[in-house]
Design a protein around this motif. Sequence first.
Motif, short mmCIF file in Angstrom:
data_model
loop_
_atom_site.label_atom_id
_atom_site.label_comp_id
_atom_site.label_asym_id
_atom_site.label_seq_id
_atom_site.Cartn_x
_atom_site.Cartn_y
_atom_site.Cartn_z
N ASP A 131 -11.49 -5.93 7.13
CA ASP A 131 -11.75 -7.19 7.83
C ASP A 131 -12.09 -8.34 6.88
N LEU A 132 -12.05 -8.11 5.56
CA LEU A 132 -12.40 -9.16 4.61
C LEU A 132 -11.26 -10.17 4.48
N ASN A 133 -11.62 -11.45 4.37
CA ASN A 133 -10.60 -12.48 4.16
C ASN A 133 -10.30 -12.62 2.66
N THR A 134 -9.40 -13.51 2.31
CA THR A 134 -8.96 -13.67 0.92
C THR A 134 -10.11 -14.05 -0.01
N ASP A 135 -10.95 -15.00 0.42
CA ASP A 135 -12.08 -15.43 -0.41
C ASP A 135 -13.06 -14.27 -0.66
N GLN A 136 -13.33 -13.51 0.37
CA GLN A 136 -14.25 -12.38 0.24
C GLN A 136 -13.67 -11.32 -0.69
N LEU A 137 -12.37 -11.07 -0.58
CA LEU A 137 -11.73 -10.09 -1.49
C LEU A 137 -11.76 -10.58 -2.93
N GLU A 138 -11.59 -11.89 -3.13
CA GLU A 138 -11.68 -12.45 -4.49
C GLU A 138 -13.10 -12.31 -5.03
#
Length: 168
Positions: A131-138
């Motif tokens: 459920d993580l978005n791109t910013d969170q994955l970065e």
Amino acid sequence: MSSTDGAAPPPEVMSIASPINLVLFSVFALLVYMQFRPKAPATLPKAPPPVVFRTFTPKTLLEFNGENDKPVYLAVRGRVFDVSPGRNFYGPGGPYENFAGRDASRGLAFQSFDREMLTEDLSAPLDDLKDLNTDQLENLQGWEERFSEKYLVVGKLVAEGDPDAPKS
């Protein structure tokens, strides 16, 4: 010629064994001895015990929270890092102590060090982080790279019941 006719007295012959030469030779011998004397063998500090790569479950990882002089481990995306050199940050009393002995992936992704970011049920499947978005994955990737550069990977984290899970 007689000694009374005003001529200079005959020069005295200097002996090699004069007191000043004996002192100089003694100092020289002492310096040579100090330079070439046998040296005490260097003693190296005691090496830390070897770390064996092992498999952890959330329950077995929990004991490595830095209390009672235990090492401080935390997991990020299934890799367990020995963050003991950063005990001031991750160990008891440190600002990130909530992550000690736990899977810190979600908290690092959200840049949150609150207890709500931790999985409460240690028997549950591991957080898949889908459920993580791109910013969170970065964010998570940045933390993982920092840990990889700075700390040793000492194991992997698997869910309870996984075939690789340690038998209790």
